[in-house]
Motif scaffolding. Structure first.
Motif, PDB file in Angstrom:
ATOM      1  N   LEU A  33     -46.388 -26.402  -3.062  1.00  0.00           N
ATOM      2  CA  LEU A  33     -47.215 -27.084  -3.857  1.00  0.00           C
ATOM      3  C   LEU A  33     -48.218 -27.982  -3.342  1.00  0.00           C
ATOM      4  N   ASN A  62     -42.142 -37.341  -7.269  1.00  0.00           N
ATOM      5  CA  ASN A  62     -41.390 -36.138  -7.505  1.00  0.00           C
ATOM      6  C   ASN A  62     -40.247 -36.092  -7.684  1.00  0.00           C
ATOM      7  N   ASN A  80     -44.241 -33.786  -9.682  1.00  0.00           N
ATOM      8  CA  ASN A  80     -43.644 -32.357  -9.755  1.00  0.00           C
ATOM      9  C   ASN A  80     -42.124 -32.525  -9.736  1.00  0.00           C
ATOM     10  N   SER A 131     -50.949 -30.416  -5.944  1.00  0.00           N
ATOM     11  CA  SER A 131     -50.566 -29.973  -7.328  1.00  0.00           C
ATOM     12  C   SER A 131     -50.006 -31.266  -8.089  1.00  0.00           C
ATOM     13  N   THR A 171     -46.164 -29.882 -11.942  1.00  0.00           N
ATOM     14  CA  THR A 171     -45.745 -28.529 -11.756  1.00  0.00           C
ATOM     15  C   THR A 171     -44.138 -28.713 -12.010  1.00  0.00           C
ATOM     16  N   LYS A 172     -43.250 -27.863 -12.627  1.00  0.00           N
ATOM     17  CA  LYS A 172     -42.059 -27.622 -12.638  1.00  0.00           C
ATOM     18  C   LYS A 172     -41.593 -26.295 -11.833  1.00  0.00           C
ATOM     19  N   VAL A 173     -40.791 -26.473 -10.982  1.00  0.00           N
ATOM     20  CA  VAL A 173     -40.164 -25.151 -10.166  1.00  0.00           C
ATOM     21  C   VAL A 173     -38.652 -25.180 -10.767  1.00  0.00           C
TER      22      VAL A 173
END
Length: 181
Positions: free
Chosen positions: A1, A53, A30, A4, A7-9
């Motif tokens: 990432l 994060n 994130n 970024s 974003t969600k992983v």
């Protein structure tokens, strides 16, 4: 990432890579959750110059150097990150935070951190962080190693951690070197 935002992983396995399982570089806001970073050539999860994060409920094990690694210096700081609810084991160091006085306010809470060969949690020139409610055991193996190590770090809060069976050959539960908790 890389660079970024938002974003969600979720439920991703990042295993057996030459370097890092997950890399957040200049990445903010994130989430990495319910994922696995295992048997990578360097770090399981690496944050570089990344803030706000959330790293939660992951399995981070058997990575060559660090399970979770965070670095950041002004102007690309790593601050206000949350590392919680992870199972971190079998790495050289479980969680390593290396920042300057501008960064900080990172939370390492409610993790199971065990069977790492040196320290369970290590802070190097990292200030104003919270290390709380973690279960740390069997870190350090047979050497002179610690469950929690603070080097050149100050104004950190280390509270309510369960530390057992760490470095039976003469290590410390908590080591302060040129700093204060």
């Amino acid at each position: 990432l890389n660079a970024s935002t938002g974003t969600k992983v979720t439920n991703v396995a990042s295993n057996n890579w030459r370097l890092n399982g997950f890399q957040l570089a200049s990445a903010n806001n994130n989430t990495i959750t319910s994922s696995t970073a295992q048997s990578n050539g360097s770090m399981g999860i690496a944050l570089s110059g990344s803030s706000n994060n959330i790293i939660t409920d992951n399995t981070v094990q058997n990575n060559a150097t660090y399970g979770i690694y965070m670095i950041g210096f002004d102007p690309t700081i790593s601050a206000r990150n949350t590392i919680s609810g992870n199972n971190i084991s079998g790495n050289a160091t479980g969680v390593y935070i290396y920042t300057d006085s501008v960064a900080g306010h990172n939370n390492v809470t409610g993790n199971i951190i065990h069977a790492n060969t040196t320290s369970g949690v290590a802070l190097n020139t990292a200030n104003n962080n919270l290390i709380s409610g973690n279960n740390l055991y069997d870190n350090g193996g047979a050497g002179l190693n610690q469950a929690i190590t603070l080097v050149g770090s100050s104004s950190n809060t280390v509270t309510s951690n369960l530390i057992t069976d760490t470095a039976p050959a003469g290590g410390s539960a908590i080591l302060l070197n040129s700093g204060s908790a």
